[in-house]
Design a protein around this motif. Sequence first.
Motif, PDB file in Angstrom:
ATOM      1  N   ASP A 242      12.897  73.672  51.659  1.00 12.57           N
ATOM      2  CA  ASP A 242      13.359  72.999  52.876  1.00 12.57           C
ATOM      3  C   ASP A 242      13.371  71.477  52.785  1.00 12.57           C
ATOM      4  O   ASP A 242      14.149  70.820  53.473  1.00 12.57           O
ATOM      5  N   ALA A 243      12.494  70.903  51.964  1.00 10.19           N
ATOM      6  CA  ALA A 243      12.419  69.443  51.876  1.00 10.19           C
ATOM      7  C   ALA A 243      11.882  69.044  50.504  1.00 10.19           C
ATOM      8  O   ALA A 243      11.116  69.786  49.880  1.00 10.19           O
ATOM      9  N   VAL A 244      12.308  67.863  50.048  1.00 13.90           N
ATOM     10  CA  VAL A 244      11.814  67.302  48.788  1.00 13.90           C
ATOM     11  C   VAL A 244      11.351  65.874  49.057  1.00 13.90           C
ATOM     12  O   VAL A 244      12.145  65.027  49.482  1.00 13.90           O
ATOM     13  N   ILE A 245      10.071  65.631  48.826  1.00 13.97           N
ATOM     14  CA  ILE A 245       9.507  64.300  49.029  1.00 13.97           C
ATOM     15  C   ILE A 245       9.352  63.622  47.668  1.00 13.97           C
ATOM     16  O   ILE A 245       8.665  64.132  46.780  1.00 13.97           O
TER      17      ILE A 245
ATOM     18  N   ILE B 261      16.303  64.337  47.076  1.00 12.67           N
ATOM     19  CA  ILE B 261      15.163  63.863  47.861  1.00 12.67           C
ATOM     20  C   ILE B 261      15.551  63.673  49.322  1.00 12.67           C
ATOM     21  O   ILE B 261      16.577  63.071  49.635  1.00 12.67           O
ATOM     22  N   THR B 262      14.720  64.202  50.215  1.00 17.14           N
ATOM     23  CA  THR B 262      14.983  64.120  51.652  1.00 17.14           C
ATOM     24  C   THR B 262      14.090  63.097  52.346  1.00 17.14           C
ATOM     25  O   THR B 262      14.366  62.694  53.479  1.00 17.14           O
ATOM     26  N   GLY B 263      13.009  62.706  51.705  1.00 17.50           N
ATOM     27  CA  GLY B 263      12.103  61.712  52.266  1.00 17.50           C
ATOM     28  C   GLY B 263      11.349  61.018  51.150  1.00 17.50           C
ATOM     29  O   GLY B 263      11.062  61.620  50.118  1.00 17.50           O
ATOM     30  N   MET B 264      11.036  59.736  51.348  1.00 15.08           N
ATOM     31  CA  MET B 264      10.365  58.960  50.304  1.00 15.08           C
ATOM     32  C   MET B 264       8.939  58.617  50.740  1.00 15.08           C
ATOM     33  O   MET B 264       8.708  58.227  51.891  1.00 15.08           O
ATOM     34  N   ALA B 265       7.999  58.796  49.815  1.00 10.65           N
ATOM     35  CA  ALA B 265       6.624  58.346  50.030  1.00 10.65           C
ATOM     36  C   ALA B 265       6.407  57.125  49.140  1.00 10.65           C
ATOM     37  O   ALA B 265       6.420  57.232  47.914  1.00 10.65           O
ATOM     38  N   ILE B 266       6.232  55.967  49.751  1.00  9.46           N
ATOM     39  CA  ILE B 266       6.059  54.719  49.011  1.00  9.46           C
ATOM     40  C   ILE B 266       4.565  54.459  48.849  1.00  9.46           C
ATOM     41  O   ILE B 266       3.832  54.343  49.842  1.00  9.46           O
TER      42      ILE B 266
END
Length: 432
Positions: free
Chosen positions: A262-265, A326-331
């Motif tokens: 469903d999502a890739v971070i 990628i659906t969302g980025m973790a910085i």
Amino acid sequence: MSSVVIVGTQWGDEGKGKIVDLLTRYADYVVRFQGGNNAGHTLVVEGKQFIFHIIPSGILYEDKKCMIGNGVIIDPAVLLGEIKELQEKGLPVTPERLMISERAHLIMPYHSTLDQASEAALAQGKKIGTTGRGIGPCYVDKVGRRGIKVGDLADMGVFRDKLQTNLDEANFLLTQKYNVKPLDFDLIYDQFQSYAEQLNPFSGNVSLELDNARKRNDNILFEGAQGTQLDIDHGTYPFVTSSNTIAGNACNGSGVGPTHIDAVIGILKAYTTRVGEGPFPTELFDKTGEELQKKGGEFGATTGRKRRCGWLDGVVAADAVRLNSITGMAITKLDVLSGQSKIKIAREYQFDGKKYQAMPSNIQLAGSVQPVYEEVDGWQEEIGDVRSFEDLPAKARDYIKRIEDITEVEASIISVGPDREETLLLKNPFEN
């Protein structure tokens, strides 16, 4: 119910373990899907440091079930050592809390010996920078259809036959090609008999277990090792790892169908680092590089080697977005940049009058390209105590916005320090 994949966007060491730890509280299952003990996840929880090489870091939560998928290769001594260490710290690891895929392959003693011997035989400048832990030779045996699996430990007759065949070939290479002493069959067999007794209770069908979890609407978190540019197919080959590190392998490495993700971070360090050999276009050889290395504590969790440091590479980030969906980025490690008056971001590469918007597949060209930078204002404030996005310095928020513009992906998580609590969760991928 959601299934979320965590991947590194650079050359590994982006801080995946901490983000997995953060999101585990919303998951029911945590699944490691590739790699071996050449990777390390470092977590700081209430001032205590935990380093994981094989076991998913979700094991720190006693109400979660951790899975080691078929795409992982396992050194039994390392795995059992991790289990023992956790038990000594008051975290018992039982078959109810950890399942190991019966299809996962075993790293044998001859794998690590061959790994070290072959690396030592390479001329200077030709070395890969392997950790010497047997990862490559184990994957070679797996692809060559002669590997030994966790499930083989349940039948020591099968194990014996495979070991004899493989060791004969390995010893031939060790003695005839590398001039290294042969390994003893009986010693290895007795050692693995002991491993079998300890590991067999943990062995099972991870794919089936995850399918049942999905049907119960449980949340599943998939944890990768290394980073996108270390992918065996899409990274800076041959200076890569021996498995597929990108998000698509979460399915293959755990036995889950692709439509169930469903999502890739993507985990993106606010600057860029690399351990070992290989191209690194934004690498810094000056005082700034030394500052980033020192302030960021940039030492490999597995090898202890210093990490090479450089400015954020937007080309590498764009490659990761494309390759992983990628659906969302973790910085992560945004705090390390505090104190820099100016910060640079590579937007593209150039060489011999030609521009490149992706990492070249030709390794000589990849090692020759020069980054084309844009420069943004930095900030002086320390941000470790910040607990909301709005309280970040304006220039730090601008930097994050610039990363979002370049990658065309929204930042969903911001890390401002190493501790579990020093993280800003802007958007939870488990809450659709």
